[in-house]
Design a protein around this motif. Sequence first.
Motif: not given
Length: 202
Positions: A99, A69-70, A76-77, A80, A72-74, A95, A92, A107
């Motif tokens: 968190t 998950a981490y 996406t970020l 941006t 995938k989020a990275l 964030k 990054y 988070g």
Amino acid sequence: MPTQHTPPTRDTRQDILDAAQIIISGKGFAAVGLNEILSAAGVPKGSFYHYFQSKDAFGEALLESYFDAYLKALDTLLQTPGLTEGERLMLYWRKWVDTQTNGDPEGKCLAVKLGAEVSDLSEPMRKVLLRGTSAVIERLSGAMKNGIADGSVKIAGEPGQIAEMLYQTWLGASLLAKIARDAQPLLSALATTKRILGKLGE
């Protein structure tokens, strides 16, 4: 021949992992009992070994799920729209500060929380941590290379080494922030990162 047991569903297994991540992010791995996790996930007590062979195997799955998950989020970020690569990198790190200081255990970084605790206790979990953190560093290195290409990053060194050094800096800052219960180590890491990436004007 039909089996007597229904195979565990992905959803139920993931429910356990999701519930565990929140609890373990707050309490650590060894301090959390399996029944607490199962209760939070809404899974009958005593059924843990229907989904995981051992607590060690569960720990592996937990970290694999977290890093999946981490990353995938990275990804996406770092895609941006409307930002330079340097701006995405700074987003990054900002964030990361948010968190680690917002009080929400969901988070929190499991690499920070569990790195020291489980690396000496579980070789399989240590290897997942190593693979996960190495993948984060690899992505940061790639973003720095792209930032050099678009002119938004100016570093004095090889991107892979700088990415590794910065990630180590942030892991250490996160630990110190926990010890002091103060965001200052993270803010210092942010200032250092800006300087190293040539982003002092941001």
